[in-house]
Write a protein that holds these residues in place. Structure first.
Motif, PDB file in Angstrom:
ATOM      1  N   ARG A 388      40.677  31.977  15.244  1.00 44.66           N
ATOM      2  CA  ARG A 388      41.829  31.526  14.472  1.00 44.66           C
ATOM      3  C   ARG A 388      41.628  30.207  13.742  1.00 44.66           C
ATOM      4  N   SER A 389      40.737  29.354  14.207  1.00 46.29           N
ATOM      5  CA  SER A 389      40.629  28.041  13.559  1.00 46.29           C
ATOM      6  C   SER A 389      39.204  27.616  13.239  1.00 46.29           C
ATOM      7  N   ASP A 390      38.274  27.813  14.163  1.00 42.18           N
ATOM      8  CA  ASP A 390      36.938  27.242  13.962  1.00 42.18           C
ATOM      9  C   ASP A 390      35.881  28.137  14.604  1.00 42.18           C
ATOM     10  N   ASP A 488      36.895  28.638  18.341  1.00 43.23           N
ATOM     11  CA  ASP A 488      38.163  27.923  18.507  1.00 43.23           C
ATOM     12  C   ASP A 488      38.085  26.809  19.543  1.00 43.23           C
TER      13      ASP A 488
END
Length: 584
Positions: A388-390, A488
């Motif tokens: 979702r982010s990284d 993430d």
């Protein structure tokens, strides 16, 4: 992977040039039939062993919430010391599974310890992929003739082991099977502690080779997760593709190889002495094989101390294992199912039941997402779809197929930051493999993937991946070999796999998925240091590629593959397009 990738490329591109007599001669060599493979399994329970008691003591002392513990082995000394420690601590069993075990100084000490363990009553099983067992490295097979040690070769190539050329000819008639290799790495003691990750066994993996050393990462695992690793080992050990050494070679042949190696090495030393003051190959050009460690480097191996397992900084966390089933590699007679009848994908595991919302439940969900796929790499691509982010990746051989690129594109569309650290052309031990990455570089950059390429000419990369030691300094070239993903900031993946089509479609692989913010932060910190200080950042500027110099390096940005010769770049430009991605 250098020899395998070079072998595959040479064989595929050169098969048309082989004459019919050579092919017929190669086809005469066959693997033995009706081979006896007595079934054996890992220690049923590690309870009662010193290692099992130590695991419990360490968990109690550190108030570990979860039953399995992990230590990142991010430098050659701690990686070597962990294996020494497992050998010394083993009381009942030692199980080793490797793609390559090189007959050199560092491995020599390890294997002498293994022999000593067998002599004190430890049952030893060694499972080795057969590809590298030619010439000097074939001498590792002498372990099979030691009392208390069983050794099997996985997916062997028929014929004599005197030279790589002879092996290439023997494989010509069965190319598809011969290029599929068991790439797993395991080192397990008493089914209580074990090491897995990217390292094979050899000087270059432990920082003492004179000219070329690998930057790598392993994990020391303790507790119930090790029993999963052992189940994977057993599935390979008892597979029809695993041949006892005695069915492939005898003592006399090994002695002949040993005599020939000694003669060749004596002649090579004489030639080296004569040409000691001659010109060195230009930077980036193919180099001769590593000359081996100096006396000081060899002494460093003898002085290396086992890791103190009583004070090792274990992080207790939920985790699952992903492992390709042995049937991913077809047997000589064919077949597409595991011995248990499961589909030829991942070794199926059943993690402990967990309540919804707990860390273990999150790992179970990740495990289910991954194990629904057919292979370790496909499972990881499914996990990327959950990011979702990284997303941060280390893959030394990075050859993205269509589904990999789609996974990256989808992640970028969700706003995920995607960073990849891979080898530069100069640091790649298999330059031909760089072609499969370079041909996709612009497309990856266009979708917003951040690309970093390891700078090879450096002595101090230890600051990023643990101390590389004084033995790896001087003219030693750094070559990336770690296989790591961090998703993430909370899910760490360490294994044997590369993000390339070879790992996805042909080789068998293994990986640990560890749900730990602490371990993820440690890994990210080291990776980011390497990206800033030890790697070129590749960008597009005005329609052309530019390599941004590492921070603090006092180097200039360049517009062509850094640290390489024009001759090597031209060679790859001419012949690279002939090599398909799946062989690189």
């Amino acid at each position: 992977m250098l020899a395998l990738r070079a072998f595959a490329s040479r064989l595929r591109l050169g098969c048309a040039a082989l004459t019919l007599p050579l092919l017929l001669a190669a086809g005469c060599a066959q693997l033995p039939q009706n081979v006896e493979r007595p079934v054996s399994t890992a220690l049923a329970s590690p309870s009662g062993t010193a290692l099992a008691e130590l695991v419990q003591q360490r968990r109690t002392a550190t108030q570990g919430r979860f039953e399995s513990g992990f230590v990142l082995l991010d430098g050659p000394q701690v990686a070597y010391g962990s294996r020494l420690a497992l050998i010394e601590a083993a009381q009942k069993t030692l199980d080793l599974q490797y793609y390559a075990i090189h007959a050199d100084a560092s491995t020599g000490r390890l294997l002498r310890g293994v022999v000593a363990a067998a002599r004190r009553g430890v049952r030893v099983r060694v499972l080795l992929d057969d590809f590298h067992s030619t010439g000097r490295n074939a001498l590792v097979m002498r372990l099979a003739f030691e009392p208390g040690i069983e050794m099997r070769m996985f997916n062997p190539v028929a014929g004599a082991r005197g030279s790589t050329l002879g092996r290439m000819l023997n494989a010509a008639g069965d190319f598809d099977r011969a290029q599929q290799r068991m790439h797993n790495k395991l080192f397990i003691a008493d089914n209580a502690m074990g090491v897995t990750g990217g390292r094979n066994l050899g000087d270059a993996y432990f920082g003492i080779a004179q000219t070329r050393n690998f930057v790598d990462m392993d994990v020391l695992a303790a507790g119930p997760i090790v029993q999963d690793l052992s189940r994977s080992f057993d599935s390979y050990w008892n597979n029809e593709r695993a041949y006892p050494v005695q069915s492939l070679v005898d003592r006399e042949e090994l002695q002949q190889i040993r005599d020939r190696v000694r003669t060749e090495e004596s002649a090579q030393r004489a030639r080296d002495q004569e040409g000691a003051d001659g010109p060195k190959p230009p930077d980036g050009e193919p180099r001769p094989a590593d000359a081996g460690p100096t006396d000081a480097q060899r002494a460093a191996v003898w002085d290396e101390k086992p890791l103190d397992l009583r004070s090792a900084a274990f992080v207790w966390a939920p985790a699952v294992m992903l492992a390709d089933a042995p049937a991913k590699i077809a047997a000589e007679t064919g077949g597409s199912t595991t011995d248990s009848g499961a589909p030829p994908g991942l070794v199926a595991l059943q993690p402990p039941a967990a309540s919804a919302g707990t860390p273990m439940a999150a790992v179970e969900n990740a495990s289910k997402t991954a194990t629904d796929s057919e292979t370790v790499v496909s499972g990881l691509l499914q996990l990327i779809g959950e990011t979702r982010s990284d997303l941060t990746i280390i893959s030394p051989y990075f050859v993205p197929g269509p589904d990999m690129k789609q996974a990256f594109a989808s992640a970028r569309a969700r706003g995920v930051r995607v960073r990849v650290l891979t080898n530069s052309l100069a640091s790649n031990d298999a330059p031909i493999a760089h072609v499969g990455y370079a041909r996709h570089r612009e497309e990856l950059l266009a979708m917003g993937v951040e690309l970093y390429e390891l700078r090879s000419e450096q002595a101090g990369l230890g600051s990023a991946f643990g101390s590389s030691g004084a033995t790896a300094a001087g003219e030693s070239r750094s070559m990336l070999h770690s296989k790591v993903l961090v998703l993430d900031g909370r899910l760490l993946v360490v294994g044997s796999m590369n993000l390339d089509l070879r790992s996805q479609l042909q080789n068998t692989e293994i990986a640990l998925l560890i749900r730990s913010g602490e371990l993820s932060r440690r890994a990210i910190a080291q990776i980011e240091t390497a990206m800033r200080q030890g790697a070129w950042r590749v960008e597009q500027s005005d329609g052309a590629l530019v390599w941004r110099a590492p921070e603090g390096s006092q180097l200039q940005d360049v517009h062509t593959e850094p640290d390489t010769s024009a001759g090597l770049r031209l060679l790859l430009k001419l012949f690279g397009p002939l090599a398909p991605d799946e062989l690189l």
